[in-house]
Design a protein around this motif. Structure first.
Motif, PDB file in Angstrom:
ATOM      1  N   GLN A 146     -38.132 -58.690  20.016  1.00 48.06           N
ATOM      2  CA  GLN A 146     -37.112 -59.232  19.114  1.00 48.06           C
ATOM      3  C   GLN A 146     -37.643 -59.303  17.691  1.00 48.06           C
ATOM      4  OE1 GLN A 146     -35.882 -63.188  20.129  1.00 48.06           O
ATOM      5  NE2 GLN A 146     -34.561 -63.389  18.364  1.00 48.06           N
ATOM      6  N   THR A 147     -38.879 -59.728  17.518  1.00 45.04           N
ATOM      7  CA  THR A 147     -39.466 -59.815  16.188  1.00 45.04           C
ATOM      8  C   THR A 147     -39.574 -58.439  15.545  1.00 45.04           C
ATOM      9  OG1 THR A 147     -40.742 -61.747  16.880  1.00 45.04           O
ATOM     10  CG2 THR A 147     -41.493 -60.584  14.910  1.00 45.04           C
ATOM     11  N   TRP A 148     -40.000 -57.431  16.317  1.00 48.19           N
ATOM     12  CA  TRP A 148     -40.101 -56.079  15.784  1.00 48.19           C
ATOM     13  C   TRP A 148     -38.739 -55.528  15.389  1.00 48.19           C
ATOM     14  CZ3 TRP A 148     -43.799 -52.814  14.222  1.00 48.19           C
ATOM     15  CH2 TRP A 148     -45.120 -53.170  14.476  1.00 48.19           C
ATOM     16  N   ILE A 149     -37.746 -55.722  16.240  1.00 48.48           N
ATOM     17  CA  ILE A 149     -36.411 -55.191  15.945  1.00 48.48           C
ATOM     18  C   ILE A 149     -35.833 -55.855  14.699  1.00 48.48           C
ATOM     19  CG2 ILE A 149     -34.028 -55.104  16.791  1.00 48.48           C
ATOM     20  CD1 ILE A 149     -35.176 -54.566  19.578  1.00 48.48           C
ATOM     21  N   LEU A 150     -36.022 -57.169  14.568  1.00 50.37           N
ATOM     22  CA  LEU A 150     -35.520 -57.851  13.375  1.00 50.37           C
ATOM     23  C   LEU A 150     -36.252 -57.377  12.122  1.00 50.37           C
ATOM     24  CD1 LEU A 150     -34.913 -61.490  14.629  1.00 50.37           C
ATOM     25  CD2 LEU A 150     -33.248 -59.709  14.135  1.00 50.37           C
ATOM     26  N   GLY A 151     -37.534 -57.088  12.238  1.00 49.92           N
ATOM     27  CA  GLY A 151     -38.273 -56.546  11.103  1.00 49.92           C
ATOM     28  C   GLY A 151     -37.766 -55.173  10.692  1.00 49.92           C
TER      29      GLY A 151
ATOM     30  N   VAL B 164     -31.967 -52.853   6.008  1.00 50.88           N
ATOM     31  CA  VAL B 164     -31.090 -53.556   5.071  1.00 50.88           C
ATOM     32  C   VAL B 164     -31.632 -53.423   3.654  1.00 50.88           C
ATOM     33  CG1 VAL B 164     -30.352 -55.860   4.354  1.00 50.88           C
ATOM     34  CG2 VAL B 164     -30.112 -55.173   6.720  1.00 50.88           C
ATOM     35  N   THR B 165     -32.931 -53.589   3.500  1.00 45.37           N
ATOM     36  CA  THR B 165     -33.533 -53.461   2.175  1.00 45.37           C
ATOM     37  C   THR B 165     -33.343 -52.054   1.619  1.00 45.37           C
ATOM     38  OG1 THR B 165     -35.178 -55.116   2.784  1.00 45.37           O
ATOM     39  CG2 THR B 165     -35.671 -53.740   0.874  1.00 45.37           C
ATOM     40  N   LEU B 166     -33.517 -51.047   2.462  1.00 45.79           N
ATOM     41  CA  LEU B 166     -33.315 -49.671   2.004  1.00 45.79           C
ATOM     42  C   LEU B 166     -31.870 -49.427   1.565  1.00 45.79           C
ATOM     43  CD1 LEU B 166     -35.443 -47.627   4.551  1.00 45.79           C
ATOM     44  CD2 LEU B 166     -35.894 -47.997   2.132  1.00 45.79           C
ATOM     45  N   PHE B 167     -30.902 -49.960   2.309  1.00 48.55           N
ATOM     46  CA  PHE B 167     -29.507 -49.793   1.915  1.00 48.55           C
ATOM     47  C   PHE B 167     -29.209 -50.526   0.611  1.00 48.55           C
ATOM     48  CE2 PHE B 167     -28.353 -48.039   6.048  1.00 48.55           C
ATOM     49  CZ  PHE B 167     -27.331 -47.188   5.698  1.00 48.55           C
TER      50      PHE B 167
ATOM     51  N   GLY C  40     -19.915 -49.190  -0.808  1.00 45.90           N
ATOM     52  CA  GLY C  40     -20.025 -48.949   0.632  1.00 45.90           C
ATOM     53  C   GLY C  40     -21.436 -49.206   1.139  1.00 45.90           C
ATOM     54  N   ALA C  41     -22.437 -48.786   0.363  1.00 39.71           N
ATOM     55  CA  ALA C  41     -23.829 -49.028   0.754  1.00 39.71           C
ATOM     56  C   ALA C  41     -24.134 -50.524   0.757  1.00 39.71           C
ATOM     57  CB  ALA C  41     -24.787 -48.291  -0.184  1.00 39.71           C
ATOM     58  N   PHE C  42     -23.624 -51.247  -0.251  1.00 35.83           N
ATOM     59  CA  PHE C  42     -23.820 -52.696  -0.287  1.00 35.83           C
ATOM     60  C   PHE C  42     -23.138 -53.373   0.905  1.00 35.83           C
ATOM     61  CE2 PHE C  42     -24.471 -52.470  -5.067  1.00 35.83           C
ATOM     62  CZ  PHE C  42     -25.825 -52.706  -4.971  1.00 35.83           C
ATOM     63  N   LYS C  43     -21.922 -52.898   1.235  1.00 35.57           N
ATOM     64  CA  LYS C  43     -21.201 -53.476   2.364  1.00 35.57           C
ATOM     65  C   LYS C  43     -21.953 -53.235   3.667  1.00 35.57           C
ATOM     66  CE  LYS C  43     -17.318 -51.652   3.579  1.00 35.57           C
ATOM     67  NZ  LYS C  43     -15.918 -51.223   3.740  1.00 35.57           N
ATOM     68  N   ASN C  44     -22.469 -52.021   3.853  1.00 38.22           N
ATOM     69  CA  ASN C  44     -23.259 -51.727   5.046  1.00 38.22           C
ATOM     70  C   ASN C  44     -24.508 -52.595   5.102  1.00 38.22           C
ATOM     71  OD1 ASN C  44     -21.464 -49.777   5.882  1.00 38.22           O
ATOM     72  ND2 ASN C  44     -22.600 -48.091   4.952  1.00 38.22           N
TER      73      ASN C  44
ATOM     74  N   ALA D 233     -28.684 -58.920  11.580  1.00 37.47           N
ATOM     75  CA  ALA D 233     -30.084 -59.336  11.712  1.00 37.47           C
ATOM     76  C   ALA D 233     -30.208 -60.852  11.764  1.00 37.47           C
ATOM     77  CB  ALA D 233     -30.911 -58.771  10.556  1.00 37.47           C
ATOM     78  N   ILE D 234     -29.405 -61.550  10.985  1.00 36.56           N
ATOM     79  CA  ILE D 234     -29.470 -63.016  10.975  1.00 36.56           C
ATOM     80  C   ILE D 234     -28.862 -63.595  12.246  1.00 36.56           C
ATOM     81  CG2 ILE D 234     -28.580 -65.078   9.806  1.00 36.56           C
ATOM     82  CD1 ILE D 234     -30.880 -63.775   8.351  1.00 36.56           C
ATOM     83  N   LEU D 235     -27.764 -63.019  12.709  1.00 34.78           N
ATOM     84  CA  LEU D 235     -27.066 -63.574  13.866  1.00 34.78           C
ATOM     85  C   LEU D 235     -27.604 -63.082  15.207  1.00 34.78           C
ATOM     86  CD1 LEU D 235     -23.400 -63.485  12.552  1.00 34.78           C
ATOM     87  CD2 LEU D 235     -24.925 -65.451  12.729  1.00 34.78           C
ATOM     88  N   ALA D 236     -28.503 -62.113  15.210  1.00 31.14           N
ATOM     89  CA  ALA D 236     -29.037 -61.591  16.471  1.00 31.14           C
ATOM     90  C   ALA D 236     -29.714 -62.675  17.312  1.00 31.14           C
ATOM     91  CB  ALA D 236     -29.987 -60.433  16.209  1.00 31.14           C
ATOM     92  N   PRO D 237     -30.569 -63.531  16.742  1.00 30.13           N
ATOM     93  CA  PRO D 237     -31.163 -64.588  17.573  1.00 30.13           C
ATOM     94  C   PRO D 237     -30.119 -65.565  18.125  1.00 30.13           C
ATOM     95  CG  PRO D 237     -32.403 -64.338  15.544  1.00 30.13           C
ATOM     96  CD  PRO D 237     -31.180 -63.511  15.415  1.00 30.13           C
ATOM     97  N   VAL D 238     -29.064 -65.811  17.357  1.00 32.06           N
ATOM     98  CA  VAL D 238     -27.996 -66.702  17.832  1.00 32.06           C
ATOM     99  C   VAL D 238     -27.302 -66.071  19.034  1.00 32.06           C
ATOM    100  CG1 VAL D 238     -25.817 -67.800  17.196  1.00 32.06           C
ATOM    101  CG2 VAL D 238     -27.684 -67.697  15.539  1.00 32.06           C
ATOM    102  N   PHE D 239     -26.966 -64.772  18.922  1.00 31.13           N
ATOM    103  CA  PHE D 239     -26.336 -64.082  20.044  1.00 31.13           C
ATOM    104  C   PHE D 239     -27.258 -64.043  21.256  1.00 31.13           C
ATOM    105  CE2 PHE D 239     -23.827 -61.588  16.704  1.00 31.13           C
ATOM    106  CZ  PHE D 239     -22.752 -62.457  16.789  1.00 31.13           C
TER     107      PHE D 239
END
Length: 122
Positions: free
Chosen positions: A57-62, A68-71, A94-98, A106-112
């Protein structure tokens, strides 16, 4: 050499200054300087399933954070180099929206993950 607009030149200079500043900080204040040399360093991977899942989970979130930073950077470059072109500005939006959708995932993944754990009794 091809002609470069003043806006693009400023964006390149700002990016170079930001990169140089980040590099200088990384060189001047290394994390090793804050290490405790008296404490033993234990480099062992967890062998239990929850520990392995936590590491994955930590690797995937990283990785999601890096994407996200690249977009965000891509959208910023598109916006800075648009020069008033509406189609280029729309691509940047569109890039900002993505990037924002990716950031929300990424933020909600641990909640899910906690919700799913609650359903399956984990």
């Amino acid at each position: 050499m091809f002609p470069v607009s003043a806006r693009l030149r400023r964006a390149i200079i700002r990016t170079a200054i930001l990169t140089a500043t980040a590099t200088a900080v990384a060189v001047v204040v290394p994390a090793v300087a804050f290490a405790d040399p008296a404490a033993p360093v234990i480099l062992a991977a967890p062998t239990d399933l929850p520990g392995v899942i936590s590491n994955i989970q930590t690797w995937i979130l990283g990785i999601l954070g890096a994407i996200v930073t690249l977009f965000l950077v891509y959208g910023g470059v598109l916006w800075a180099t648009a020069g008033g072109d509406p189609s280029q500005v729309e691509r940047a939006k569109g890039a900002f929206k993505n990037a924002l959708v990716g950031f929300a995932i990424a933020i909600l993944a641990p909640v899910f993950l906690e919700i799913v754990k609650g359903f399956v009794g984990g």
